[in-house]
Design a protein around this motif. Structure first.
Motif, PDB file in Angstrom:
ATOM      1  N   UNK A   1       0.867  -1.177   0.000  1.00 38.34           N
ATOM      2  CA  UNK A   1       0.000   0.000   0.000  1.00 38.34           C
ATOM      3  C   UNK A   1       0.903   1.225   0.000  1.00 38.34           C
ATOM      4  N   UNK A   2       0.605   2.175  -0.881  1.00 36.05           N
ATOM      5  CA  UNK A   2       1.446   3.368  -1.008  1.00 36.05           C
ATOM      6  C   UNK A   2       0.597   4.633  -0.915  1.00 36.05           C
ATOM      7  N   UNK A   3       1.231   5.692  -0.445  1.00 33.05           N
ATOM      8  CA  UNK A   3       0.633   7.024  -0.439  1.00 33.05           C
ATOM      9  C   UNK A   3       1.519   7.910  -1.305  1.00 33.05           C
ATOM     10  N   UNK A   4       0.894   8.799  -2.073  1.00 33.25           N
ATOM     11  CA  UNK A   4       1.620   9.656  -3.009  1.00 33.25           C
ATOM     12  C   UNK A   4       1.142  11.099  -2.853  1.00 33.25           C
ATOM     13  N   UNK A   5       2.084  12.028  -2.741  1.00 32.26           N
ATOM     14  CA  UNK A   5       1.768  13.448  -2.690  1.00 32.26           C
ATOM     15  C   UNK A   5       1.977  14.039  -4.076  1.00 32.26           C
ATOM     16  N   UNK A   6       0.906  14.643  -4.602  1.00 29.31           N
ATOM     17  CA  UNK A   6       0.945  15.297  -5.914  1.00 29.31           C
ATOM     18  C   UNK A   6       0.752  16.795  -5.719  1.00 29.31           C
ATOM     19  N   UNK A   7       1.584  17.583  -6.389  1.00 28.87           N
ATOM     20  CA  UNK A   7       1.460  19.040  -6.370  1.00 28.87           C
ATOM     21  C   UNK A   7       1.316  19.496  -7.815  1.00 28.87           C
TER      22      UNK A   7
ATOM     23  N   UNK B   1      -0.543  18.334  -9.979  1.00 29.90           N
ATOM     24  CA  UNK B   1      -0.658  17.152 -10.826  1.00 29.90           C
ATOM     25  C   UNK B   1       0.634  16.380 -11.010  1.00 29.90           C
ATOM     26  N   UNK B   2       1.703  16.784 -10.327  1.00 31.93           N
ATOM     27  CA  UNK B   2       3.004  16.104 -10.441  1.00 31.93           C
ATOM     28  C   UNK B   2       3.287  15.363  -9.138  1.00 31.93           C
ATOM     29  N   UNK B   3       3.571  14.062  -9.251  1.00 31.78           N
ATOM     30  CA  UNK B   3       3.917  13.283  -8.053  1.00 31.78           C
ATOM     31  C   UNK B   3       5.275  13.742  -7.557  1.00 31.78           C
ATOM     32  N   UNK B   4       5.318  14.149  -6.275  1.00 25.31           N
ATOM     33  CA  UNK B   4       6.549  14.679  -5.693  1.00 25.31           C
ATOM     34  C   UNK B   4       7.216  13.719  -4.719  1.00 25.31           C
ATOM     35  N   UNK B   5       6.430  12.874  -4.040  1.00 28.02           N
ATOM     36  CA  UNK B   5       7.016  11.943  -3.078  1.00 28.02           C
ATOM     37  C   UNK B   5       6.016  10.814  -2.826  1.00 28.02           C
ATOM     38  N   UNK B   6       6.549   9.624  -2.520  1.00 32.36           N
ATOM     39  CA  UNK B   6       5.726   8.459  -2.208  1.00 32.36           C
ATOM     40  C   UNK B   6       6.314   7.737  -1.008  1.00 32.36           C
ATOM     41  N   UNK B   7       5.462   6.999  -0.315  1.00 32.61           N
ATOM     42  CA  UNK B   7       5.906   6.174   0.802  1.00 32.61           C
ATOM     43  C   UNK B   7       5.019   4.928   0.806  1.00 32.61           C
ATOM     44  N   UNK B   8       5.640   3.723   0.928  1.00 35.20           N
ATOM     45  CA  UNK B   8       4.906   2.463   0.813  1.00 35.20           C
ATOM     46  C   UNK B   8       5.164   1.547   2.007  1.00 35.20           C
ATOM     47  N   UNK B   9       4.186   0.651   2.229  1.00 38.24           N
ATOM     48  CA  UNK B   9       4.298  -0.416   3.234  1.00 38.24           C
ATOM     49  C   UNK B   9       3.926  -1.739   2.587  1.00 38.24           C
ATOM     50  N   UNK B  10       4.677  -2.785   2.896  1.00 42.44           N
ATOM     51  CA  UNK B  10       4.330  -4.125   2.421  1.00 42.44           C
ATOM     52  C   UNK B  10       3.176  -4.678   3.236  1.00 42.44           C
ATOM     53  N   UNK B  11       2.244  -5.327   2.580  1.00 41.70           N
ATOM     54  CA  UNK B  11       1.118  -5.991   3.233  1.00 41.70           C
ATOM     55  C   UNK B  11       1.355  -7.490   3.084  1.00 41.70           C
ATOM     56  N   UNK B  12       1.637  -8.163   4.198  1.00 47.31           N
ATOM     57  CA  UNK B  12       1.989  -9.579   4.157  1.00 47.31           C
ATOM     58  C   UNK B  12       1.169 -10.372   5.143  1.00 47.31           C
ATOM     59  N   UNK B  13       1.280 -11.693   5.032  1.00 47.41           N
ATOM     60  CA  UNK B  13       0.573 -12.579   5.951  1.00 47.41           C
ATOM     61  C   UNK B  13       1.142 -12.444   7.339  1.00 47.41           C
TER      62      UNK B  13
END
Length: 154
Positions: free
Chosen positions: A134-140, A142-154
């Motif tokens: 699952x990832x979150x993305x900051x757009x300014x 309309x341009x993606x400037x930064x993202x941060x993700x987490x793995x979703x596992x069992x």
């Protein structure tokens, strides 16, 4: 500002910077991660806006396995970053990808035309159909400037 307060702020920034370069955290019960927002310029109504260094994009997720009970992402700024005019025309999107990194769901955020120093967005609880990330993305503007993700596992 006293020596103690300055030392605490420096320690917090060092910890946040260290966390930002670590691989994405597993989200068994919950995870939090931050990524630095790189300095950039953008145009708003013919005016050049500058986002200086000193801002972090943080993504929080809670749940168990494929069940997400809480998700939030936002920007916090300190030092010089706290002095900027804010983020204008911003949007935070959430994406979900499978274990082959193929995005299968996107939750686009609303574009906010007002300028905010600490843009933030919550996403609704949900159960994902697959494991992956699952990832979150900051757009300014309309341009993606930064993202941060987490793995979703069992």
């Amino acid at each position: 500002m006293g020596k103690f307060a300055a030392a605490r702020i420096i320690a917090m920034l060092a910890t946040t910077a260290t966390l930002a370069v670590l691989p994405p955290a597993e989200a068994h019960a919950g995870a939090i991660g931050s990524a630095p927002v790189a300095s950039f310029d953008y145009q708003v109504g013919g005016i050049t806006m500058t986002v200086p260094t000193g801002c972090m994009f943080t993504h929080v997720i809670r749940g168990d396995g494929k069940k997400i009970t809480y998700q939030n992402a936002g920007v916090d700024c300190g030092f010089v970053g706290a002095l900027n005019a804010g983020f204008c025309n911003w949007r935070i999107d959430f994406t979900y990808a499978d274990t082959n990194n193929k995005i299968y769901r996107t939750s686009p955020g609303k574009t906010h035309t007002e300028c905010e120093i600490h843009p933030m967005r919550d996403n609704k609880p949900q159960t994902l159909p697959r494991y992956g990330k699952a990832c979150a993305h900051l757009n300014i503007n309309g341009v993606r400037r930064v993202s941060q993700c987490h793995h979703i596992t069992k």
